[in-house]
Design a protein around this motif. Structure first.
Motif, PDB file in Angstrom:
ATOM      1  N   LYS A 154       0.968  -1.262  -0.326  1.00 15.26           N
ATOM      2  CA  LYS A 154       0.401  -0.267   0.009  1.00 15.26           C
ATOM      3  C   LYS A 154       0.783   1.309   0.345  1.00 15.26           C
ATOM      4  O   LYS A 154       0.338   2.378  -1.020  1.00 15.26           O
ATOM      5  CB  LYS A 154      -0.860  -0.085   1.136  1.00 15.26           C
ATOM      6  N   THR A 155       1.767   0.738   0.980  1.00 16.84           N
ATOM      7  CA  THR A 155       2.608   2.757   0.750  1.00 16.84           C
ATOM      8  C   THR A 155       3.258   2.901  -0.565  1.00 16.84           C
ATOM      9  O   THR A 155       3.349   3.754  -0.827  1.00 16.84           O
ATOM     10  CB  THR A 155       4.105   2.111   1.828  1.00 16.84           C
ATOM     11  N   MET A 156       3.699   1.641  -1.246  1.00 13.29           N
ATOM     12  CA  MET A 156       4.483   2.154  -2.817  1.00 13.29           C
ATOM     13  C   MET A 156       3.435   1.933  -4.105  1.00 13.29           C
ATOM     14  O   MET A 156       3.779   3.349  -4.636  1.00 13.29           O
ATOM     15  CB  MET A 156       5.631   0.333  -3.354  1.00 13.29           C
ATOM     16  N   GLN A 157       2.269   1.833  -3.400  1.00 14.99           N
ATOM     17  CA  GLN A 157       0.884   2.248  -4.810  1.00 14.99           C
ATOM     18  C   GLN A 157       0.353   3.564  -4.068  1.00 14.99           C
ATOM     19  O   GLN A 157       0.281   4.748  -4.896  1.00 14.99           O
ATOM     20  CB  GLN A 157      -0.130   1.277  -3.995  1.00 14.99           C
ATOM     21  N   ILE A 158       0.174   4.219  -2.750  1.00 13.01           N
ATOM     22  CA  ILE A 158      -0.029   5.607  -2.960  1.00 13.01           C
ATOM     23  C   ILE A 158       0.908   6.448  -3.411  1.00 13.01           C
ATOM     24  O   ILE A 158       0.773   7.823  -3.779  1.00 13.01           O
ATOM     25  CB  ILE A 158      -0.226   5.433  -0.762  1.00 13.01           C
ATOM     26  N   VAL A 159       2.384   6.302  -2.929  1.00  6.96           N
ATOM     27  CA  VAL A 159       3.352   6.867  -3.745  1.00  6.96           C
ATOM     28  C   VAL A 159       3.220   6.922  -4.479  1.00  6.96           C
ATOM     29  O   VAL A 159       3.288   8.696  -5.311  1.00  6.96           O
ATOM     30  CB  VAL A 159       4.920   5.988  -3.298  1.00  6.96           C
ATOM     31  N   VAL A 160       3.461   6.439  -5.931  1.00  2.33           N
ATOM     32  CA  VAL A 160       2.549   6.257  -7.084  1.00  2.33           C
ATOM     33  C   VAL A 160       1.831   6.675  -7.423  1.00  2.33           C
ATOM     34  O   VAL A 160       1.086   8.286  -7.983  1.00  2.33           O
ATOM     35  CB  VAL A 160       2.684   4.965  -8.063  1.00  2.33           C
ATOM     36  N   LEU A 161       0.226   6.455  -6.782  1.00  4.01           N
ATOM     37  CA  LEU A 161      -1.032   6.987  -6.857  1.00  4.01           C
ATOM     38  C   LEU A 161      -0.647   8.572  -6.657  1.00  4.01           C
ATOM     39  O   LEU A 161      -1.659   9.327  -7.336  1.00  4.01           O
ATOM     40  CB  LEU A 161      -1.680   6.211  -6.841  1.00  4.01           C
TER      41      LEU A 161
ATOM     42  N   VAL B   6       8.072   8.327 -14.611  1.00  5.44           N
ATOM     43  CA  VAL B   6       7.812   7.492 -14.942  1.00  5.44           C
ATOM     44  C   VAL B   6       8.684   6.463 -14.814  1.00  5.44           C
ATOM     45  O   VAL B   6       7.261   5.468 -14.135  1.00  5.44           O
ATOM     46  CB  VAL B   6       7.779   7.742 -16.552  1.00  5.44           C
ATOM     47  N   PRO B   7       9.831   6.157 -15.148  1.00  6.40           N
ATOM     48  CA  PRO B   7      10.290   4.713 -14.854  1.00  6.40           C
ATOM     49  C   PRO B   7      10.052   4.230 -12.950  1.00  6.40           C
ATOM     50  O   PRO B   7       9.622   3.281 -12.842  1.00  6.40           O
ATOM     51  CB  PRO B   7      11.130   4.878 -15.006  1.00  6.40           C
ATOM     52  N   LEU B   8      10.333   5.614 -12.488  1.00  4.78           N
ATOM     53  CA  LEU B   8      10.155   5.103 -10.955  1.00  4.78           C
ATOM     54  C   LEU B   8       8.675   4.341 -10.523  1.00  4.78           C
ATOM     55  O   LEU B   8       8.810   3.752  -9.520  1.00  4.78           O
ATOM     56  CB  LEU B   8      10.659   6.389 -10.139  1.00  4.78           C
ATOM     57  N   GLY B   9       8.112   5.963 -10.899  1.00 11.38           N
ATOM     58  CA  GLY B   9       6.772   4.843 -10.683  1.00 11.38           C
ATOM     59  C   GLY B   9       6.216   3.935 -11.096  1.00 11.38           C
ATOM     60  O   GLY B   9       5.564   3.455 -10.373  1.00 11.38           O
ATOM     61  N   SER B  10       6.379   3.401 -12.629  1.00 15.24           N
ATOM     62  CA  SER B  10       6.330   1.942 -12.474  1.00 15.24           C
ATOM     63  C   SER B  10       7.184   0.663 -12.182  1.00 15.24           C
ATOM     64  O   SER B  10       6.446  -0.284 -11.169  1.00 15.24           O
ATOM     65  CB  SER B  10       6.073   1.669 -14.377  1.00 15.24           C
ATOM     66  N   PHE B  11       7.952   0.992 -11.818  1.00 19.88           N
ATOM     67  CA  PHE B  11       9.161   0.438 -10.834  1.00 19.88           C
ATOM     68  C   PHE B  11       8.484  -0.431  -9.483  1.00 19.88           C
ATOM     69  O   PHE B  11       8.324  -1.397  -9.018  1.00 19.88           O
ATOM     70  CB  PHE B  11      10.727   0.768 -10.998  1.00 19.88           C
ATOM     71  N   LEU B  12       7.913   0.720  -8.742  1.00 17.93           N
ATOM     72  CA  LEU B  12       7.377   0.584  -7.629  1.00 17.93           C
ATOM     73  C   LEU B  12       6.303  -0.044  -7.569  1.00 17.93           C
ATOM     74  O   LEU B  12       5.706  -0.992  -6.494  1.00 17.93           O
ATOM     75  CB  LEU B  12       6.482   1.655  -6.868  1.00 17.93           C
ATOM     76  N   LEU B  13       5.263  -0.112  -8.483  1.00 20.42           N
ATOM     77  CA  LEU B  13       4.036  -0.290  -9.263  1.00 20.42           C
ATOM     78  C   LEU B  13       4.313  -2.141  -9.333  1.00 20.42           C
ATOM     79  O   LEU B  13       3.329  -2.765  -8.388  1.00 20.42           O
ATOM     80  CB  LEU B  13       3.626   0.152  -9.350  1.00 20.42           C
ATOM     81  N   LEU B  14       4.835  -2.269 -10.206  1.00 20.67           N
ATOM     82  CA  LEU B  14       5.981  -3.869 -10.311  1.00 20.67           C
ATOM     83  C   LEU B  14       6.056  -4.824  -9.505  1.00 20.67           C
ATOM     84  O   LEU B  14       6.189  -5.484  -8.683  1.00 20.67           O
ATOM     85  CB  LEU B  14       6.803  -3.115 -11.690  1.00 20.67           C
ATOM     86  N   ILE B  15       6.748  -3.728  -8.150  1.00 19.03           N
ATOM     87  CA  ILE B  15       7.210  -4.146  -7.009  1.00 19.03           C
ATOM     88  C   ILE B  15       6.013  -4.823  -6.218  1.00 19.03           C
ATOM     89  O   ILE B  15       6.137  -5.832  -5.612  1.00 19.03           O
ATOM     90  CB  ILE B  15       8.290  -3.496  -5.941  1.00 19.03           C
ATOM     91  N   SER B  16       5.210  -3.631  -6.084  1.00 17.84           N
ATOM     92  CA  SER B  16       4.161  -4.141  -5.046  1.00 17.84           C
ATOM     93  C   SER B  16       3.068  -5.019  -6.246  1.00 17.84           C
ATOM     94  O   SER B  16       2.347  -5.971  -5.408  1.00 17.84           O
ATOM     95  CB  SER B  16       2.891  -2.621  -5.476  1.00 17.84           C
ATOM     96  N   ILE B  17       3.650  -5.244  -7.398  1.00 20.79           N
ATOM     97  CA  ILE B  17       2.650  -6.565  -7.507  1.00 20.79           C
ATOM     98  C   ILE B  17       2.614  -7.618  -7.681  1.00 20.79           C
ATOM     99  O   ILE B  17       2.568  -9.006  -6.970  1.00 20.79           O
ATOM    100  CB  ILE B  17       2.162  -6.009  -9.740  1.00 20.79           C
ATOM    101  N   GLY B  18       4.445  -8.042  -7.469  1.00 25.23           N
ATOM    102  CA  GLY B  18       5.973  -9.063  -7.559  1.00 25.23           C
ATOM    103  C   GLY B  18       5.346  -9.342  -6.121  1.00 25.23           C
ATOM    104  O   GLY B  18       5.139 -10.837  -6.237  1.00 25.23           O
ATOM    105  N   ILE B  19       5.064  -9.032  -4.802  1.00 25.29           N
ATOM    106  CA  ILE B  19       4.633  -9.121  -3.859  1.00 25.29           C
ATOM    107  C   ILE B  19       3.488  -9.895  -3.438  1.00 25.29           C
ATOM    108  O   ILE B  19       3.689 -10.317  -2.898  1.00 25.29           O
ATOM    109  CB  ILE B  19       4.435  -8.021  -2.864  1.00 25.29           C
ATOM    110  N   ALA B  20       2.984 -10.017  -4.445  1.00 24.90           N
ATOM    111  CA  ALA B  20       1.567 -10.124  -3.887  1.00 24.90           C
ATOM    112  C   ALA B  20       1.263 -11.351  -5.196  1.00 24.90           C
ATOM    113  O   ALA B  20       0.111 -12.271  -5.190  1.00 24.90           O
ATOM    114  CB  ALA B  20      -0.185  -9.454  -4.423  1.00 24.90           C
ATOM    115  N   MET B  21       2.424 -11.880  -5.859  1.00 23.13           N
ATOM    116  CA  MET B  21       2.196 -12.950  -6.979  1.00 23.13           C
ATOM    117  C   MET B  21       1.868 -14.753  -6.640  1.00 23.13           C
ATOM    118  O   MET B  21       3.053 -14.071  -5.570  1.00 23.13           O
ATOM    119  CB  MET B  21       3.108 -12.221  -8.253  1.00 23.13           C
ATOM    120  N   HIS B  22       0.808 -14.817  -6.815  1.00 26.63           N
ATOM    121  CA  HIS B  22       1.706 -16.600  -6.610  1.00 26.63           C
ATOM    122  C   HIS B  22       0.854 -17.198  -8.267  1.00 26.63           C
ATOM    123  O   HIS B  22       0.178 -16.922  -9.141  1.00 26.63           O
ATOM    124  CB  HIS B  22      -0.364 -16.603  -5.852  1.00 26.63           C
TER     125      HIS B  22
END
Length: 326
Positions: free
Chosen positions: A40-47, A207-223
């Motif tokens: 959520k912290t990463m997503q809040i920073v980006v959004l 642009v790359p930073l925001g995308s990178f942070l969201l990708l990390i947040s996605i990776g954390i939740a991947m199953h």
């Protein structure tokens, strides 16, 4: 070419970093709470920061003399709507449970324009292409909450039905800040205020930073648990996301003359953004309405993995096919 390779490399790198963080957190006692807090912290920073600032700067530089670009929100609406229509039509007569059909709709309907779309656009077209992205995604929040959630609820339990009004959707802080960035940039543009020279360099970072942070947040939740179980059935989702929707929307953009303005840049933007994977938000209604969560996770993950093939295909089309349409 270096910008393209660097930007695309961020996709697997971001997901890998997210998976690594999840594996580290897995040893902690409060792993679930800690995982959710980091995501959520990463997503809040980006959004609430990187995306609105980048969007404001992009719209600020938009050449408004080309009034035809006002068609972009319509094409963005079409891409999202037609994704859901294709899913409902496909699953109607299939031997699938209602929860599975609902998850199929969610994964088809929700699209990752904000992080993956922004990164791919920036990699392939640079800032000139990125400045058109905010217009394309203008109606995205309303579509997701006002259409996506209610339709998804029809496949699940009615007691969880989302009853937010349009006004409540617009009051959502993420929607307000995102839209506010777009309209602020538009206001500065209309007033004729010159955009600061540093903004282009700033977007090279945001642009790359925001995308990178969201990708990390996605990776954390991947199953990965259910990917083998549903691997074959998710091919229909890939067909919708990467063949039917781009073909439909890009054709509409071509007919509407997007290839005849700005050296065909709007047509290229529509082609790329209509070819993006499922958005992680697809998991939210699947979870909220007790749909088939395993199927939703698998469909979403399959669409992300398919980027390995899709991105080079987009690069090929932009260089060897789209130029013949301009």
């Amino acid at each position: 070419m270096m910008r393209f390779l660097f930007s695309i490399a961020l996709i697997p790198l971001g997901l890998a970093v997210g998976l690594g963080i999840r594996n580290i957190i897995r040893t902690q006692k409060n792993k679930d709470a800690l995982t959710e807090k980091i995501r959520k912290t990463m997503q809040i920073v980006v959004l609430l920061f990187t995306n609105p600032v980048a969007f404001a700067g992009a719209v600020w530089a938009l050449p408004l003399e080309n009034l035809e670009i006002m068609i972009l929100p319509v094409l963005g609406f079409l891409a999202i709507a037609i994704s859901g229509v294709y899913s409902i039509v496909y699953t109607r007569n299939k031997k699938m449970t209602r929860p599975m059909r609902g998850s199929h709709f969610c994964v088809s309907f929700y699209t990752n324009i904000g992080s993956i779309g922004a990164l791919v656009i920036y990699a392939l077209l640079g800032e000139p292409g990125f400045i058109l992205l905010p217009f394309y995604k203008l109606v995205e929040p309303l579509m997701y909450f006002a259409v996506g959630f209610p339709v998804a609820s029809l496949f699940g339990e009615e007691k969880h039905k989302d009853k937010r009004s349009i006004l409540q959707i617009l009051k959502d802080p993420f929607v307000m800040v995102s839209m506010g960035g777009i309209f602020l940039g538009l206001l500065f543009n209309l007033l004729g205020l010159p955009r600061p020279a540093f903004y282009s360099g700033l977007n090279n970072i945001l642009v790359p930073l925001g995308s990178f942070l969201l990708l990390i947040s996605i990776g954390i939740a991947m199953h990965f648990q259910s990917i083998k179980k549903y691997a074959l059935s998710t091919t229909s989702i890939l067909t919708i996301k990467y063949i039917l929707v781009p073909l439909t929307v890009t054709t509409a953009a071509y007919i509407l003359g997007m290839g005849r303005i700005m050296n065909g840049l709007p047509l290229k933007v529509v082609f790329i953004l209509s070819s993006m994977p499922s958005g992680f938000m697809a998991i939210m209604p699947a979870s909220l309405y007790n749909l088939d969560l395993d199927y939703a996770n698998t469909g979403w993950l399959a669409s992300m993995i398919a980027l390995v093939v899709v991105v080079p295909w987009l690069y090929f089309c932009l260089n060897y096919i789209i130029p013949y349409l301009i």
